[in-house]
Motif scaffolding. Sequence first.
Motif, PDB file in Angstrom:
ATOM      1  N   THR A 170       0.129  -0.142   7.317  1.00 55.37           N
ATOM      2  CA  THR A 170       0.001   0.561   6.042  1.00 55.37           C
ATOM      3  C   THR A 170      -1.422   1.063   5.838  1.00 55.37           C
ATOM      4  OG1 THR A 170       1.656  -0.947   5.122  1.00 55.37           O
ATOM      5  CG2 THR A 170       0.376   0.380   3.566  1.00 55.37           C
ATOM      6  N   TYR A 226       2.721  -9.806   2.173  1.00 52.17           N
ATOM      7  CA  TYR A 226       3.808  -9.780   1.190  1.00 52.17           C
ATOM      8  C   TYR A 226       4.572 -11.093   1.080  1.00 52.17           C
ATOM      9  CZ  TYR A 226       3.225  -4.689   1.653  1.00 52.17           C
ATOM     10  OH  TYR A 226       2.712  -3.415   1.686  1.00 52.17           O
ATOM     11  N   LYS A 237       9.711  -4.201   0.796  1.00 48.19           N
ATOM     12  CA  LYS A 237       8.467  -3.652   1.331  1.00 48.19           C
ATOM     13  C   LYS A 237       8.601  -3.207   2.792  1.00 48.19           C
ATOM     14  CE  LYS A 237       5.817  -4.687  -2.282  1.00 48.19           C
ATOM     15  NZ  LYS A 237       5.065  -3.679  -3.069  1.00 48.19           N
TER      16      LYS A 237
END
Length: 423
Positions: A170, A226, A237
């Motif tokens: 990410t 997460y 996610k």
Amino acid sequence: MTSGLMNGGGSVSATKISLRLQYYVLLAGVGAVVVVACLKYMPAAAAVAAAGYGSWPGAQGSGLAVATRAGEAAAASEKASGGRSPVVIFNFGDSNSDTGGMAAANGMNIALPEGRTFFRRPTGRLTDGRLVIDFICESLNTPYLSPYLKALGSDFSNGVNFAIGGSTATPGGSPFSLDVQLHQFLYFRTRSFELINKGQRTPIDGEGFRKAIYAIDIGQNDLSAYLHLPYDEVVAKIPLVVAHIKFGIETLYAHGARKFWIHGTGALGCLPQKLSIPRDDDSDLDGNGCLKKYNNVAKLFNERLAESCNQLRQRMADATIVFTDMFVIKYDLVANHTKYGIERPLMACCGNGGPPYNYNHFKMCMSGEMQLCDMDARFISWDGVHLTEVANSIVASKLLTGDYSKPRIKIASLVNSTTPHDG
């Protein structure tokens, strides 16, 4: 890196360590920990590695391992070579395949015991020896990949390693996330072609870029960030993380890449780092002592990534996109540890606290209070997060068979392949 929520997501007591806090502490603080350890404990660490001692009851010194002739030859392959290599690999990822990028980027002089077993010196790899990517290179008879940011001693004739510890798929999740690594590659590629067009010799020519294998091993840090969330929120996610990896493949394809080797993530719920997080009870542990929630997240991530690879395979008819399920391989190390001569599959070799996990979130490997296993001891985990060379060698041996890949092919077959595998 992570902390606290078990059993599909309940409330966490105020005394428990925050998962997200641990994650960012690890990313931001690993450099500081290593640097301090290097400056303050380098002589002690070197003595520890030379003696091969262990500091929990029953550990005994065993001395430095003697490298085999084959090993010495492979280690020497880090030196620059004069000609172009018939094998070219561009690797993108995190610490699982970082051959010294983080150390180079942050100016870290990492000390022993890192690198103690094979190289007998620190190389910037966050383990005691070789990584899976190193064993892949050995199997293809090509030198180990040099980190992109390593200023001295780099040899890019057989490819470049853009992987850096702590990286995420990410964007913005880390200083060297996948998008940054892709920009580094594009810069390297553009500059190479500029020089080629001027008639100058480059480490890799146009044919080398076209025939290269493009390897991606990333996503573990994203998932770890997460894991403090309830399970359904973590699952929500995953598509975003997979989408960034998919975009990375598409970007490379748009710039001529046609051979892709993609790794899924490993058994996160079996890492000593995760297992040492305080929990209310053991109801989330499976029969092998691993956390079911974390492993379920890893398996689902791999399923989604495999599906994306399949979609890309259908669209990119002239490309070969191979996905390898690393969870199955790495979980087998724990489930069948006795077969591999491993006694404590859930315990870190280098850490603090002794059994059952030898991991302390505040006294990690390379700290002044590290507890180190014997040189010849067979452990899966090196420091609670990364695998030992022993474990990496087993993982690599299975990976190289092609039995855990889709399509079911060996990476060696990609080197001279001109026809895409349809799987």
